[in-house]
Design an enzyme around this catalytic site. Structure first.
Site, PDB file in Angstrom:
ATOM      1  CG  ASP A  47      -0.366   0.011   2.520  1.00 43.76           C
ATOM      2  OD1 ASP A  47       0.871  -0.064   2.606  1.00 43.76           O
ATOM      3  OD2 ASP A  47      -1.129   0.096   3.512  1.00 43.76           O
ATOM      4  CG  ASP A  86       0.345  -4.188   2.021  1.00 38.48           C
ATOM      5  OD1 ASP A  86       0.192  -4.926   3.017  1.00 38.48           O
ATOM      6  OD2 ASP A  86       1.010  -3.136   2.042  1.00 38.48           O
ATOM      7  CD  GLU A 118       0.865  -1.606   7.978  1.00 42.21           C
ATOM      8  OE1 GLU A 118       0.536  -0.824   8.895  1.00 42.21           O
ATOM      9  OE2 GLU A 118       1.341  -1.223   6.895  1.00 42.21           O
ATOM     10  CD  GLU A 185       8.227  -0.383   7.396  1.00 40.39           C
ATOM     11  OE1 GLU A 185       7.231  -1.106   7.157  1.00 40.39           O
ATOM     12  OE2 GLU A 185       8.405   0.717   6.861  1.00 40.39           O
TER      13      GLU A 185
HETATM   14  O1  KIV Z   1       3.611  -1.157   1.627  1.00 45.39           O
HETATM   15  C1  KIV Z   1       4.800  -1.501   1.641  1.00 45.39           C
HETATM   16  O2  KIV Z   1       5.582  -1.234   0.712  1.00 45.39           O
HETATM   17  C2  KIV Z   1       5.282  -2.268   2.785  1.00 45.39           C
HETATM   18  C3  KIV Z   1       6.744  -2.554   2.826  1.00 45.39           C
HETATM   19  C4  KIV Z   1       7.436  -1.361   3.343  1.00 45.39           C
HETATM   20  C5  KIV Z   1       7.046  -3.785   3.591  1.00 45.39           C
HETATM   21  O3  KIV Z   1       4.527  -2.618   3.635  1.00 45.39           O
END
Ligand code: KIV
Length: 277
Positions: A47, A86, A118, A185
């Site tokens: 995202d 994501d 997340e 992260e």
């Molecule tokens: O959205 C994204 O690019 C991420 C990465 C930073 C792992 O979640």
């Protein structure tokens, strides 16, 4: 040798073998096809597209429809690379039913291999139900950009003994819930090492130092394409932005000088033009 697509059981196998691998982002067909041609094992349609592709200030605000539209062309462009879709903010926190419906939709409509959400221990019960519904899940702990504003922005996480303990507990809760891997992260290297040693699933690190199972970076960052903020953990492995600006300026210069298009770039068939003017 043709590239072998990484499959979900390989997460466990690679961890057991101590094999290192890489994981980058892509949000469009062309980039996905370039990553597919490389040795990279995993693509995340993150995202982060909100910032990198749409120029927004935050990932909050991405919708399921937007994420699905970014993910479909990546799956088409990268047939030999694992693709992770994501889940956007607000698409899995309302109820278990909502999480199962939206994660299933991401898999079914895009053809991606697994999804990422997340959240730590508090999200583990939801993740367990999503996994039981048949959706392979990658967790994401440490700095979680969707909720970064509640911890004061994009800052290193787990920098105290209590913070490190919380991250290990989060990782263990996600492991028990059945995730196939965990993204961590922006945490100190020693904390990421402790988390990596504490769980049997692979830990995929971005800004988490060298002791994790896999290194993650945003493609636009690692290729030097993005002009915005460069975090400490980003390294430019190429300077594609400069190369692109250089190419565009050369096109401009040759157009102005008349060097382009030359005969080799023109259709040179003789055609008799009727006298109409
Ligand atoms: O959205 C994204 O690019 C991420 C990465 C930073 C792992 O979640």
């Amino acid at each position: 040798m043709p590239k072998q697509k990484m499959k979900i059981p390989d997460f466990k196998k690679f961890k057991e073998e101590g094999k290192k691998y890489t994981f980058v982002t892509a949000y469009d067909y062309t980039t996905a096809s370039i990553v597919n041609e490389s040795e990279t094992e995993i693509i995340l349609v993150g995202d982060s597209a909100a910032m990198v592709m749409l120029g927004r200030d935050s990932t909050v605000g991405m919708t399921m429809d937007e994420m699905i539209n970014f993910t479909k062309p990546v799956v088409r462009g990268a047939p030999d690379t694992m693709v992770i879709g994501d889940m956007p903010f607000g698409s899995y926190n309302v109820s278990v039913e909502q999480a199962i419906a939206n994660t299933s939709r991401m898999l079914m409509e895009t053809g991606c291999d697994c999804i990422k959400m997340e959240g730590g221990a508090s999200l583990a019960p939801t993740i367990k139900r999503v996994v039981e519904a048949g959706v392979p899940v990658v967790g994401h702990i440490g700095l979680t950009p969707q909720t970064a504003s509640s911890v004061g922005g994009f800052k290193v996480q787990g920098g105290t003994p209590e913070g490190a303990k919380k991250l290990i507990e989060d990782a263990k809760a996600l492991e028990a819930a059945g995730v196939v891997a965990i993204v961590i992260e922006c945490v100190p290297s020693v904390v990421a090492k402790a988390v990596t040693e504490a769980v049997s699933v692979p830990v995929l690190g971005i800004g988490a130092g060298p002791y994790v199972d896999c290194q993650v970076l945003v493609t636009q960052d690692l290729l030097g394409m993005y002009s915005g903020f460069k975090p400490k953990f980003v390294k430019h492995f190429a300077e594609i932005r400069q190369a692109m600006v250089g190419g565009l300026n050369l096109f401009h210069e040759e157009t102005l000088s008349g060097a382009f298009p030359g005969p080799e770039n023109s259709f040179n068939k003789a055609v008799e033009i009727p006298k109409l003017y």
